[in-house]
Design a protein around this motif. Sequence first.
Motif, PDB file in Angstrom:
ATOM      1  N   GLY A  96       0.812  -1.202   0.000  1.00 23.97           N
ATOM      2  CA  GLY A  96       0.000   0.000   0.000  1.00 23.97           C
ATOM      3  C   GLY A  96       0.846   1.252   0.000  1.00 23.97           C
ATOM      4  N   ILE A  97       0.433   2.236  -0.786  1.00 25.16           N
ATOM      5  CA  ILE A  97       1.118   3.527  -0.870  1.00 25.16           C
ATOM      6  C   ILE A  97       0.117   4.609  -0.502  1.00 25.16           C
ATOM      7  CG2 ILE A  97       2.363   5.138  -2.355  1.00 25.16           C
ATOM      8  CD1 ILE A  97       2.932   2.721  -4.222  1.00 25.16           C
ATOM      9  N   LEU A  98       0.399   5.324   0.561  1.00 24.74           N
ATOM     10  CA  LEU A  98      -0.450   6.443   0.976  1.00 24.74           C
ATOM     11  C   LEU A  98       0.456   7.646   1.207  1.00 24.74           C
ATOM     12  CD1 LEU A  98      -3.286   7.460   1.819  1.00 24.74           C
ATOM     13  CD2 LEU A  98      -2.752   6.710   4.144  1.00 24.74           C
ATOM     14  N   GLN A  99       0.313   8.651   0.346  1.00 22.86           N
ATOM     15  CA  GLN A  99       1.069   9.893   0.536  1.00 22.86           C
ATOM     16  C   GLN A  99       0.103  10.987   0.966  1.00 22.86           C
ATOM     17  OE1 GLN A  99       4.045  11.133  -2.411  1.00 22.86           O
ATOM     18  NE2 GLN A  99       3.502  13.266  -1.988  1.00 22.86           N
ATOM     19  N   MET A 100       0.488  11.694   2.026  1.00 27.67           N
ATOM     20  CA  MET A 100      -0.333  12.788   2.535  1.00 27.67           C
ATOM     21  C   MET A 100       0.521  14.030   2.728  1.00 27.67           C
ATOM     22  SD  MET A 100      -2.797  10.765   5.256  1.00 27.67           S
ATOM     23  CE  MET A 100      -3.815  12.220   5.522  1.00 27.67           C
ATOM     24  N   ASP A 101      -0.006  15.154   2.324  1.00 31.00           N
ATOM     25  CA  ASP A 101       0.678  16.436   2.467  1.00 31.00           C
ATOM     26  C   ASP A 101      -0.035  17.285   3.519  1.00 31.00           C
ATOM     27  OD1 ASP A 101       2.093  15.435   0.351  1.00 31.00           O
ATOM     28  OD2 ASP A 101       1.649  17.078  -1.027  1.00 31.00           O
ATOM     29  N   GLY A 102       0.696  18.240   4.065  1.00 23.73           N
ATOM     30  CA  GLY A 102       0.103  19.174   5.006  1.00 23.73           C
ATOM     31  C   GLY A 102      -0.176  18.596   6.381  1.00 23.73           C
ATOM     32  N   GLU A 137       9.542  18.524  11.912  1.00 23.73           N
ATOM     33  CA  GLU A 137       9.581  19.442  10.770  1.00 23.73           C
ATOM     34  C   GLU A 137       8.880  18.869   9.544  1.00 23.73           C
ATOM     35  OE1 GLU A 137      12.558  18.658  12.556  1.00 23.73           O
ATOM     36  OE2 GLU A 137      11.974  20.390  13.792  1.00 23.73           O
ATOM     37  N   CYS A 138       8.534  17.605   9.588  1.00 16.73           N
ATOM     38  CA  CYS A 138       7.935  16.941   8.423  1.00 16.73           C
ATOM     39  C   CYS A 138       6.508  17.430   8.178  1.00 16.73           C
ATOM     40  CB  CYS A 138       7.945  15.431   8.646  1.00 16.73           C
ATOM     41  SG  CYS A 138       7.093  14.484   7.370  1.00 16.73           S
ATOM     42  N   THR A 139       6.168  17.661   6.902  1.00 18.87           N
ATOM     43  CA  THR A 139       4.798  18.017   6.526  1.00 18.87           C
ATOM     44  C   THR A 139       4.231  17.099   5.438  1.00 18.87           C
ATOM     45  OG1 THR A 139       5.563  19.610   4.861  1.00 18.87           O
ATOM     46  CG2 THR A 139       5.161  20.450   7.098  1.00 18.87           C
ATOM     47  N   ARG A 140       5.083  16.283   4.828  1.00 19.02           N
ATOM     48  CA  ARG A 140       4.646  15.387   3.757  1.00 19.02           C
ATOM     49  C   ARG A 140       5.106  13.974   4.099  1.00 19.02           C
ATOM     50  NH1 ARG A 140       7.294  16.035  -0.839  1.00 19.02           N
ATOM     51  NH2 ARG A 140       5.563  15.331  -2.160  1.00 19.02           N
ATOM     52  N   ILE A 141       4.164  13.054   4.211  1.00 17.72           N
ATOM     53  CA  ILE A 141       4.529  11.693   4.606  1.00 17.72           C
ATOM     54  C   ILE A 141       4.234  10.690   3.498  1.00 17.72           C
ATOM     55  CG2 ILE A 141       4.171  12.154   7.065  1.00 17.72           C
ATOM     56  CD1 ILE A 141       1.529  10.474   6.789  1.00 17.72           C
ATOM     57  N   LEU A 142       5.051   9.651   3.490  1.00 20.27           N
ATOM     58  CA  LEU A 142       4.799   8.466   2.675  1.00 20.27           C
ATOM     59  C   LEU A 142       4.599   7.310   3.643  1.00 20.27           C
ATOM     60  CD1 LEU A 142       4.683   6.962  -0.054  1.00 20.27           C
ATOM     61  CD2 LEU A 142       7.148   6.585   0.180  1.00 20.27           C
ATOM     62  N   TRP A 143       3.431   6.665   3.565  1.00 15.07           N
ATOM     63  CA  TRP A 143       3.057   5.564   4.451  1.00 15.07           C
ATOM     64  C   TRP A 143       2.953   4.319   3.577  1.00 15.07           C
ATOM     65  CZ3 TRP A 143      -1.826   6.318   8.035  1.00 15.07           C
ATOM     66  CH2 TRP A 143      -2.102   5.140   8.740  1.00 15.07           C
ATOM     67  N   VAL A 144       3.846   3.362   3.802  1.00 15.94           N
ATOM     68  CA  VAL A 144       3.888   2.143   3.000  1.00 15.94           C
ATOM     69  C   VAL A 144       3.483   0.965   3.874  1.00 15.94           C
ATOM     70  CG1 VAL A 144       5.305   0.591   1.602  1.00 15.94           C
ATOM     71  CG2 VAL A 144       5.708   3.066   1.516  1.00 15.94           C
ATOM     72  N   PHE A 194      -6.099  13.265  13.750  1.00 13.37           N
ATOM     73  CA  PHE A 194      -5.106  13.570  14.778  1.00 13.37           C
ATOM     74  C   PHE A 194      -3.981  14.494  14.312  1.00 13.37           C
ATOM     75  CE2 PHE A 194      -6.781   9.486  16.486  1.00 13.37           C
ATOM     76  CZ  PHE A 194      -7.208   9.965  17.720  1.00 13.37           C
ATOM     77  N   SER A 195      -3.714  14.524  13.007  1.00 15.10           N
ATOM     78  CA  SER A 195      -2.564  15.290  12.521  1.00 15.10           C
ATOM     79  C   SER A 195      -2.852  16.125  11.286  1.00 15.10           C
ATOM     80  CB  SER A 195      -1.383  14.352  12.220  1.00 15.10           C
ATOM     81  OG  SER A 195      -0.970  13.673  13.394  1.00 15.10           O
ATOM     82  N   GLY A 196      -4.110  16.160  10.835  1.00 11.15           N
ATOM     83  CA  GLY A 196      -4.430  16.941   9.650  1.00 11.15           C
ATOM     84  C   GLY A 196      -3.878  16.295   8.390  1.00 11.15           C
ATOM     85  N   GLY A 197      -3.819  17.113   7.337  1.00 11.43           N
ATOM     86  CA  GLY A 197      -3.272  16.651   6.073  1.00 11.43           C
ATOM     87  C   GLY A 197      -4.331  16.377   5.026  1.00 11.43           C
ATOM     88  N   VAL A 198      -3.863  16.185   3.811  1.00 13.14           N
ATOM     89  CA  VAL A 198      -4.721  15.826   2.680  1.00 13.14           C
ATOM     90  C   VAL A 198      -4.081  14.671   1.919  1.00 13.14           C
ATOM     91  CG1 VAL A 198      -5.716  18.123   2.401  1.00 13.14           C
ATOM     92  CG2 VAL A 198      -3.613  17.545   1.194  1.00 13.14           C
ATOM     93  N   VAL A 199      -4.916  13.823   1.377  1.00 18.76           N
ATOM     94  CA  VAL A 199      -4.412  12.649   0.627  1.00 18.76           C
ATOM     95  C   VAL A 199      -4.005  13.091  -0.772  1.00 18.76           C
ATOM     96  CG1 VAL A 199      -4.999  10.389  -0.316  1.00 18.76           C
ATOM     97  CG2 VAL A 199      -5.823  11.051   1.963  1.00 18.76           C
ATOM     98  N   LYS A 200      -2.800  12.751  -1.160  1.00 18.96           N
ATOM     99  CA  LYS A 200      -2.316  13.016  -2.524  1.00 18.96           C
ATOM    100  C   LYS A 200      -2.280  11.737  -3.354  1.00 18.96           C
ATOM    101  CE  LYS A 200      -1.277  16.596  -3.462  1.00 18.96           C
ATOM    102  NZ  LYS A 200      -2.104  17.760  -3.860  1.00 18.96           N
TER     103      LYS A 200
END
Length: 215
Positions: free
Chosen positions: A18-24, A176-183, A204-210
């Motif tokens: 699974g690949i989930l990238q979230m920004d913000g 400092e991270c704002t963009r995550i990759l969750w594998v 819990f941490s905000g963000g948007v799915v990219k």
Amino acid sequence: MVDTIHIAKEFEGAARVGILQMDGVRVQESPEELKAMLNGLADEFARKYKDQPLGEIQTVKQIRAIFHRAGLDPTRYRPSSESLLRRAVKAKGLYFINSVVDLINYFSLKMLWPMGLYDADKLKPPITWRIGKEGETYTGIGRDPLNLAHFPLLVDEEGPFGSPISDSMRSRVTGECTRILWVTFAPADVRIPHEEFADTMIRFSGGVVKVATQL
């Protein structure tokens, strides 16, 4: 943006990736609600599995099979999800790191699937999932330098950065991270609930799915 991972031939059909990238996202101290969720799950699993050989759990066996594909003994280097389970069953308590890391640990324990979490800005695609080679190393999070031969590895243009055992210091998620990759590394026959993962991360941490995809 990471919208795909190249899977080496030796791992074809070995897992659902699974690949989930979230920004913000906002990395912060975990709120008490999240800590209570993780502690509650650990207590539940300690009761559920206290008298059961953990290696006989079906999902644990399926994840260990990925390691056998790579030629690695999963009882010497355990999948991160199994390490969390063993810590819970032994009532050793789980570490709290931050709101993003702790949530990934919650879902990794809940599903019994190893999950990697990376600062997307520290990665240089393309990314490949392959077997580690002799001479490859990195410093794992909370570990000494690891000899990565036969590890199931995620590799970018700069080299190895992640594994279902322990991820590298190079790509770790800090404040400092704002963009995550969750594998996610899951059994091959399942569907990964990315919507649930993302909704809880946003809670819990905000963000948007990219990107949200599974291979």
